[in-house]
Write an enzyme that holds these catalytic residues in place. Structure first.
Site, PDB file in Angstrom:
ATOM      1  N   TYR A 112      -5.297   3.491   1.635  1.00 53.96           N
ATOM      2  CA  TYR A 112      -6.298   2.719   2.374  1.00 53.96           C
ATOM      3  C   TYR A 112      -6.820   3.546   3.542  1.00 53.96           C
ATOM      4  O   TYR A 112      -6.062   4.268   4.197  1.00 53.96           O
ATOM      5  CB  TYR A 112      -5.720   1.393   2.873  1.00 53.96           C
ATOM      6  CG  TYR A 112      -5.551   0.383   1.755  1.00 53.96           C
ATOM      7  CD1 TYR A 112      -6.516  -0.587   1.523  1.00 53.96           C
ATOM      8  CD2 TYR A 112      -4.449   0.426   0.906  1.00 53.96           C
ATOM      9  CE1 TYR A 112      -6.378  -1.500   0.494  1.00 53.96           C
ATOM     10  CE2 TYR A 112      -4.312  -0.486  -0.130  1.00 53.96           C
ATOM     11  CZ  TYR A 112      -5.280  -1.453  -0.339  1.00 53.96           C
ATOM     12  OH  TYR A 112      -5.153  -2.345  -1.359  1.00 53.96           O
ATOM     13  N   GLU A 113      -8.120   3.400   3.793  1.00 55.32           N
ATOM     14  CA  GLU A 113      -8.790   4.144   4.854  1.00 55.32           C
ATOM     15  C   GLU A 113      -8.143   3.912   6.218  1.00 55.32           C
ATOM     16  O   GLU A 113      -8.277   4.727   7.131  1.00 55.32           O
ATOM     17  CB  GLU A 113     -10.256   3.682   4.902  1.00 55.32           C
ATOM     18  CG  GLU A 113     -11.201   4.594   5.600  1.00 55.32           C
ATOM     19  CD  GLU A 113     -12.595   3.995   5.601  1.00 55.32           C
ATOM     20  OE1 GLU A 113     -13.520   4.690   5.212  1.00 55.32           O
ATOM     21  OE2 GLU A 113     -12.760   2.814   5.982  1.00 55.32           O
ATOM     22  N   SER A 114      -7.455   2.808   6.365  1.00 58.46           N
ATOM     23  CA  SER A 114      -6.808   2.496   7.636  1.00 58.46           C
ATOM     24  C   SER A 114      -5.591   3.383   7.895  1.00 58.46           C
ATOM     25  O   SER A 114      -4.973   3.268   8.946  1.00 58.46           O
ATOM     26  CB  SER A 114      -6.406   1.020   7.651  1.00 58.46           C
ATOM     27  OG  SER A 114      -5.712   0.688   6.460  1.00 58.46           O
ATOM     28  N   GLY A 115      -5.243   4.237   6.917  1.00 53.42           N
ATOM     29  CA  GLY A 115      -4.148   5.169   7.157  1.00 53.42           C
ATOM     30  C   GLY A 115      -2.859   4.837   6.411  1.00 53.42           C
ATOM     31  O   GLY A 115      -1.782   5.270   6.805  1.00 53.42           O
TER      32      GLY A 115
END
Lengths: 256, 306
Positions: free
Chosen positions: A52-55
């Protein structure tokens, strides 16, 4: 046409999930891509790591997240990284196999606009902008696009190019030296597309059951290139439908 | 050094000045809404607001008129849709224009990295064949001075006057520990001139010293520490409370209508004295509903080397 027993979103989800067969990791977005990736993990890609782009790397969400920054993505994941590490060491370094992108507008070469409708400085509609999409388009080894088809979204000319696709000149594309090479597939509510190796142009590969070529033409801003062996998209299987309806989106938020 | 504990009111009054560049960071996680509300309440003006994802907090601040300019990479309500107050100002200059400067996520992160590391710019492989550099002249191109001569985009440092970071726990001196999504808080804090740390709970230094790998912000860069439970609502604090997704959905309706937005600001910000009032007004049942079941990490052995 009679009720086929599945919704437009459900055939989009099933057709997209099958494109993930054997994939090791995938950059997930919210909404449909989230369900697609979770369906693929339960069917054609059991070893799929959700990124996920959130890390978050290797997420195992216990509930359907509303946003890509949901706490359910963190608990039970294999790694949580800073944004810098995610974009620099994972994405820019070429570790991401597949990513999903979407947009308000796409052109025949898979360039995407998520920035603005109208003039940038006097926008008719101000859209969210790039987020990570610009670099995802450049660095992910494969880019899949899931979008509903319409004249206003499948356009001859983008109002703004947020994320680059194919250039139309394959020699130029090969010389770019990027990990990615423009979108590899597009799945819509009418059919599935690949991109021509010679011209980089979006090419209709299959029509969903009951959809006609005329309907495709009515819902895009250019004359579509059609594969010589145009086929039919296999409908969702009962098992795919069961997983979508009972496990992945029991409330029908994204699939009804 | 020493004890930097203060109230949110005093921290904002003393450290946030009209005209400042302010970064309240946190990628969906640990977004310090309470600080944003205090900035609104104190009627700060002409701020340049920087954030990767402006989120609902900046929509509220923009709607309240504190901002002149926005620096960002993704302008939306995550998982929901648009930020309507920001859109009104960009699309219709209603009630006044909002200057914007936009990047991609990686570009925005690397602006903070350059600021934190005292570098004149940071090179990234992005923006190739994109229109973003055409509308943002701060994104420039250069060739590697080494043999391969690779062309890279470069972004300038971003050095906020003030960065506000929420965390799960901190010492009175400001050593702050975060777990869960890390966003770019560390980079934004090191890049800033002044740093405000807002913690869910103040803890003794011995708690931090038992697990030093979890410290994200060191006290050496911190100017003020505020203990404020639920400071991130409707964002979340991993392990403390869940994201209030219902509010994010509700904000879509509120922010569509300028009058509803003003009424919301009056009821939930201006008419309240502090975040303590907000917590009380929300009511204990609401907070209970956002509380997760525990899922604790195992302990690691750092070893004692006497």
């Amino acid at each position: 046409m009679s009720d086929p027993g599945y919704t437009k979103n459900e055939i989009m989800i099933a057709a997209s999930a099958r494109l993930l067969a054997g994939v090791r990791n995938c950059f997930v977005g919210v909404g449909l891509p989230n369900i697609v990736c979770n369906l693929a993990q339960r069917t054609v890609a059991p070893d799929l790591q959700l990124v996920y782009e959130s890390g978050v790397f290797g997420a195992r969400p216990e509930r359907l997240p509303l946003s890509i920054g949901d706490p359910t993505l963190v608990s039970g994941s294999t790694a949580v990284t800073s944004m810098f590490e995610l974009f620099a060491y994972y994405l820019q370094a070429g570790l991401i196999d597949v990513a999903f992108l979407g947009g308000a507008q796409i052109d025949r070469y898979g360039n995407l606009n998520t920035t603005v409708i109208g003039d940038y400085h006097r926008p008719k509609v101000r859209l969210p902008g790039s987020g990570g999409a610009c670099e995802i388009a450049i660095h992910a080894r494969k880019v899949l696009v899931i979008m509903r088809q319409a004249q206003r979204s499948f356009v001859d000319e983008l109002h703004f190019r947020t994320s680059p696709g194919h250039s139309g000149d394959p020699e130029h594309d090969r010389a770019r030296g990027w990990w990615g090479s423009g979108p590899t597939n597009v799945v819509t509510d009418l059919g599935t597309y690949g991109f021509d190796e010679e011209t980089g142009e979006m090419t209709l590969l299959t029509l969903h059951p009951g959809v006609t070529l005329d309907q495709v033409r009515e819902n895009m801003g250019w004359e579509p290139k059609v594969a010589p062996d145009l086929g039919e998209t296999p409908p969702p299987t009962p098992e795919e439908l069961r997983l979508i309806r009972e496990e992945l989106d029991p409330e029908g938020v994204y699939t009804s | 050094m020493g004890n930097k504990v203060t109230t949110m009111r005093d921290a904002i009054a003393e450290l946030v000045r009209d005209g400042d560049t302010v970064a309240i960071e946190g990628f969906t996680h640990l977004i310090c809404f309470a600080a944003g509300h205090e900035i609104i309440r104190q009627r700060k003006r002409d701020l340049t607001l920087a954030r990767m994802t402006p989120d609902v907090i900046y929509d509220q601040m923009i709607g309240a008129g504190v901002a002149r300019k926005l620096i960002f990479s993704w302008l939306g309500n995550p998982g929901v849709g648009s930020l309507h107050a920001a859109r009104r100002r960009i699309e219709q200059q209603d009630p006044e224009p909002l200057e914007i400067e936009e990047y991609s996520h990686f570009g925005m992160v690397c602006r903070y990295v350059a600021g934190a590391a005292n570098l004149p710019f940071f090179p990234i492989r992005s923006y190739y064949e994109s229109d973003i550099p055409k509308v943002n002249p701060n994104i420039k191109w250069m060739r590697s001075p080494y043999e391969d001569g690779t062309e890279v985009a470069v972004v300038p440092p971003l050095r906020p006057d003030v960065t506000i970071v929420a965390c799960q726990r901190a010492t009175p001196e400001g050593d702050a520990q975060i777990w869960g999504l890390l966003g770019c808080q560390k980079e934004a804090a090191f890049a800033a001139d002044r740093v405000i740390v807002v913690c869910e709970e103040l803890v003794d230094e011995s708690v931090i010293r038992r697990d030093p790998n979890r410290t994200v912000i060191p006290s050496i860069i911190v100017d003020a520490v505020v203990e404020q439970p639920y400071s991130c609502h409707p964002s979340f604090a991993q392990g403390y409370y869940d994201r209030d997704n219902a509010f994010y959905l509700k904000w879509d309706e509120i922010s569509r209508d300028p009058e509803a937005l003003d009424a919301w600001l009056k009821e939930w910000v201006y008419d309240l004295e502090s975040h303590a009032d907000y917590i009380e007004k929300m009511g204990p049942a609401h907070w209970e509903s956002l509380k997760p079941e525990p899922a604790t990490s195992g302990e690691v052995n750092y070893g004692r080397y006497a």
